[in-house]
Motif scaffolding. Structure first.
Motif, mmCIF file in Angstrom:
data_model
loop_
_atom_site.group_PDB
_atom_site.id
_atom_site.type_symbol
_atom_site.label_atom_id
_atom_site.label_comp_id
_atom_site.label_asym_id
_atom_site.label_seq_id
_atom_site.Cartn_x
_atom_site.Cartn_y
_atom_site.Cartn_z
ATOM 1 N N LYS A 174 0.816 -1.220 0.000
ATOM 2 C CA LYS A 174 0.000 0.000 0.000
ATOM 3 C C LYS A 174 0.852 1.273 0.000
ATOM 4 C CE LYS A 174 -2.493 0.142 3.616
ATOM 5 N NZ LYS A 174 -1.506 0.930 4.402
ATOM 6 N N SER A 175 1.806 1.357 0.914
ATOM 7 C CA SER A 175 2.613 2.574 1.032
ATOM 8 C C SER A 175 3.531 2.758 -0.166
ATOM 9 C CB SER A 175 3.435 2.545 2.325
ATOM 10 O OG SER A 175 2.590 2.563 3.457
ATOM 11 N N THR A 176 4.124 1.673 -0.642
ATOM 12 C CA THR A 176 4.990 1.755 -1.825
ATOM 13 C C THR A 176 4.200 2.257 -3.023
ATOM 14 O OG1 THR A 176 6.404 -0.042 -1.049
ATOM 15 C CG2 THR A 176 6.442 0.427 -3.403
ATOM 16 N N THR A 177 2.996 1.739 -3.187
ATOM 17 C CA THR A 177 2.152 2.170 -4.299
ATOM 18 C C THR A 177 1.752 3.635 -4.144
ATOM 19 O OG1 THR A 177 1.278 -0.084 -4.441
ATOM 20 C CG2 THR A 177 0.098 1.630 -5.632
ATOM 21 N N ALA A 178 1.388 4.030 -2.928
ATOM 22 C CA ALA A 178 0.980 5.416 -2.680
ATOM 23 C C ALA A 178 2.102 6.389 -3.018
ATOM 24 C CB ALA A 178 0.552 5.583 -1.223
ATOM 25 N N VAL A 179 3.327 6.065 -2.606
ATOM 26 C CA VAL A 179 4.462 6.952 -2.880
ATOM 27 C C VAL A 179 4.744 7.020 -4.376
ATOM 28 C CG1 VAL A 179 6.956 7.224 -2.593
ATOM 29 C CG2 VAL A 179 5.522 6.719 -0.612
ATOM 30 N N HIS A 180 4.710 5.870 -5.059
ATOM 31 C CA HIS A 180 4.973 5.882 -6.497
ATOM 32 C C HIS A 180 3.911 6.689 -7.252
ATOM 33 C CE1 HIS A 180 8.186 2.977 -5.989
ATOM 34 N NE2 HIS A 180 8.438 3.067 -7.272
ATOM 35 N N VAL A 181 2.667 6.599 -6.818
ATOM 36 C CA VAL A 181 1.618 7.409 -7.451
ATOM 37 C C VAL A 181 1.866 8.896 -7.175
ATOM 38 C CG1 VAL A 181 -0.848 7.978 -7.387
ATOM 39 C CG2 VAL A 181 -0.112 5.589 -7.476
ATOM 40 N N ALA A 182 2.234 9.229 -5.941
ATOM 41 C CA ALA A 182 2.516 10.618 -5.596
ATOM 42 C C ALA A 182 3.646 11.184 -6.455
ATOM 43 C CB ALA A 182 2.872 10.732 -4.116
ATOM 44 N N VAL A 183 4.720 10.419 -6.603
ATOM 45 C CA VAL A 183 5.869 10.877 -7.391
ATOM 46 C C VAL A 183 5.506 10.956 -8.871
ATOM 47 C CG1 VAL A 183 8.203 10.266 -8.148
ATOM 48 C CG2 VAL A 183 7.582 10.092 -5.740
ATOM 49 N N ALA A 184 4.723 9.984 -9.354
ATOM 50 C CA ALA A 184 4.307 10.002 -10.755
ATOM 51 C C ALA A 184 3.498 11.258 -11.064
ATOM 52 C CB ALA A 184 3.491 8.754 -11.076
ATOM 53 N N LEU A 185 2.583 11.615 -10.173
ATOM 54 C CA LEU A 185 1.765 12.810 -10.379
ATOM 55 C C LEU A 185 2.611 14.074 -10.288
ATOM 56 C CD1 LEU A 185 -1.381 11.765 -8.312
ATOM 57 C CD2 LEU A 185 -1.198 11.917 -10.807
ATOM 58 N N ALA A 186 3.543 14.102 -9.328
ATOM 59 C CA ALA A 186 4.437 15.258 -9.202
ATOM 60 C C ALA A 186 5.323 15.395 -10.428
ATOM 61 C CB ALA A 186 5.288 15.123 -7.937
ATOM 62 N N SER A 187 5.725 14.271 -11.026
ATOM 63 C CA SER A 187 6.561 14.297 -12.230
ATOM 64 C C SER A 187 5.825 14.895 -13.418
ATOM 65 C CB SER A 187 7.028 12.879 -12.577
ATOM 66 O OG SER A 187 7.808 12.323 -11.538
ATOM 67 N N MET A 188 4.491 14.863 -13.365
ATOM 68 C CA MET A 188 3.672 15.458 -14.421
ATOM 69 C C MET A 188 3.403 16.939 -14.171
ATOM 70 S SD MET A 188 0.827 12.487 -14.946
ATOM 71 C CE MET A 188 1.314 10.776 -15.119
ATOM 72 N N GLY A 189 4.001 17.451 -13.116
ATOM 73 C CA GLY A 189 3.799 18.857 -12.792
ATOM 74 C C GLY A 189 2.612 19.128 -11.906
ATOM 75 N N ARG A 190 1.991 18.081 -11.395
ATOM 76 C CA ARG A 190 0.854 18.266 -10.504
ATOM 77 C C ARG A 190 1.342 18.579 -9.093
ATOM 78 N NH1 ARG A 190 -0.404 17.633 -15.129
ATOM 79 N NH2 ARG A 190 -2.328 16.685 -15.909
ATOM 80 N N LYS A 191 0.559 19.355 -8.371
ATOM 81 C CA LYS A 191 0.877 19.670 -6.978
ATOM 82 C C LYS A 191 0.227 18.601 -6.099
ATOM 83 C CE LYS A 191 1.180 24.607 -7.936
ATOM 84 N NZ LYS A 191 0.590 25.951 -7.693
ATOM 85 N N VAL A 192 1.072 17.890 -5.366
ATOM 86 C CA VAL A 192 0.618 16.699 -4.654
ATOM 87 C C VAL A 192 0.943 16.811 -3.168
ATOM 88 C CG1 VAL A 192 0.717 14.173 -4.557
ATOM 89 C CG2 VAL A 192 1.123 15.355 -6.738
ATOM 90 N N GLY A 193 -0.018 16.417 -2.353
ATOM 91 C CA GLY A 193 0.198 16.321 -0.916
ATOM 92 C C GLY A 193 -0.078 14.907 -0.456
ATOM 93 N N LEU A 194 0.549 14.509 0.633
ATOM 94 C CA LEU A 194 0.338 13.166 1.180
ATOM 95 C C LEU A 194 0.233 13.249 2.695
ATOM 96 C CD1 LEU A 194 1.989 9.843 0.167
ATOM 97 C CD2 LEU A 194 2.039 10.515 2.574
ATOM 98 N N ILE A 195 -0.795 12.601 3.237
ATOM 99 C CA ILE A 195 -0.937 12.481 4.686
ATOM 100 C C ILE A 195 -0.775 11.020 5.055
ATOM 101 C CG2 ILE A 195 -2.443 12.779 6.687
ATOM 102 C CD1 ILE A 195 -3.812 15.060 5.283
ATOM 103 N N ASP A 196 0.181 10.747 5.927
ATOM 104 C CA ASP A 196 0.418 9.389 6.412
ATOM 105 C C ASP A 196 -0.340 9.227 7.724
ATOM 106 O OD1 ASP A 196 1.386 6.944 7.231
ATOM 107 O OD2 ASP A 196 3.436 7.340 6.581
ATOM 108 N N LEU A 197 -1.390 8.398 7.690
ATOM 109 C CA LEU A 197 -2.207 8.197 8.881
ATOM 110 C C LEU A 197 -1.608 7.163 9.841
ATOM 111 C CD1 LEU A 197 -5.898 8.175 7.551
ATOM 112 C CD2 LEU A 197 -4.513 10.100 8.327
ATOM 113 N N ASP A 198 -0.576 6.462 9.379
ATOM 114 C CA ASP A 198 0.049 5.450 10.231
ATOM 115 C C ASP A 198 1.263 6.067 10.913
ATOM 116 O OD1 ASP A 198 1.044 3.238 11.484
ATOM 117 O OD2 ASP A 198 0.991 1.943 9.728
ATOM 118 N N ARG A 199 1.029 6.739 12.027
ATOM 119 C CA ARG A 199 2.118 7.468 12.669
ATOM 120 C C ARG A 199 3.086 6.550 13.416
ATOM 121 N NH1 ARG A 199 1.584 9.245 17.909
ATOM 122 N NH2 ARG A 199 -0.172 8.383 19.083
#
Length: 265
Positions: free
Chosen positions: A20-45
């Motif tokens: 789950k986390s690996t996929t979430a990070v790769h999606v975040a980076v993929a979107l950022a690589s397209m120039g999108r502004k991306v935020g991520l909240i990690d609920l598993d502290r």
């Protein structure tokens, strides 16, 4: 509680070990690589896997003096509705996408954000152990007998959301960490998923295969998209990058597929 105009993508599964986390990070980076502004909240502290991944990524960029597209990230200070509100207020702004990575357990804050998602992604390993989270099958013919509690929960959340603001939560079940053997089991799981999807209304999308490279990249925070900074461009790495692109296309996020088509042209 609001999270601004961002498209909210929630990665949620009450079982751990699904990538789950690996996929979430790769999606975040993929979107950022397209120039999108991306935020991520990690609920598993406690584990903070996605936040640690992005922290490692920032450290690598600073140490090597390179530019690595990334996402802003926040970790909850405590497990409470107030802390979630605080995190949303801290990260929201002009984001295009807000990614929520949830713990691999039953968690009330994860349920709260699942109900607020525009895209809800449930990664699962290709096995009936993981399938049991969303449905139960007959041990003789592997046909779906009944929905699980989790499927019923999401089904009701989607109905409630549609009544409140007219938004239909796009529920995606992600076949993650698929092995390249045991074709009969793979087909049985696939058939059960397709049967259940027709009952519940989720979409089945191919995810990321089980590859050592994903575990090896964590300390550096690099992803399969950072090909200019990867030490080895093996065929398996190229295949992994293609899997990521196909998975992202399967999510059908706003404006993303058009950008992917333009970059591939």
């Amino acid at each position: 509680m609001t999270a601004g105009p961002a498209h909210i993508i929630v990665f949620a599964n009450e079982k751990g070990g699904t990538g789950k986390s690996t996929t979430a990070v790769h999606v975040a980076v993929a979107l950022a690589s397209m120039g999108r502004k991306v935020g991520l909240i990690d609920l598993d502290r406690r584990q903070k896997t996605s936040a640690r991944y992005l922290e490692n990524r920032a450290d690598t960029a600073k140490r090597k003096g390179i530019d690595l597209p990334t996402a802003r990230y926040v970790v909850l200070r405590e497990d409470s509705a107030e802390a979630l509100e605080e995190a949303l207020n801290e990260i929201q702004g002009d984001l295009d996408f807000l990614i929520i990575d949830t713990p691999g357990r039953d968690d009330p804050l994860a349920r709260t954000m699942a109900a607020r998602a525009h895209t809800l992604v449930t990664p699962m390993n290709d096995s009936f152990v993981d399938f049991d989270l969303i449905g139960q099958v007959d041990p003789e013919n592997f046909k779906v007998k009944r929905l699980s509690f989790y499927s019923e929960l999401i089904f009701e959340a989607r109905k409630a959301r549609a009544k409140v603001d007219g938004v239909s939560i796009d529920w995606v079940v992600l076949r993650n960490r698929v092995q390249h053997q045991e074709a009969r089991n793979k087909k049985r799981v696939g058939d059960a998923l397709n049967e259940l999807s027709r009952r519940v209304g989720f979409r089945v999308v191919p995810g990321l295969s089980e590859r050592v490279i994903f575990r090896e990249l964590f300390p550096s925070g690099l992803t399969m998209l950072d090909k200019a900074h990867l030490p080895d461009l093996a065929i398996s790495h190229v295949a992994a990058r293609q899997e990521l692109r196909e998975m992202l296309a399967g999510f059908a996020l706003p404006t993303v597929n058009e950008a992917m088509e333009q970059s591939a042209a």
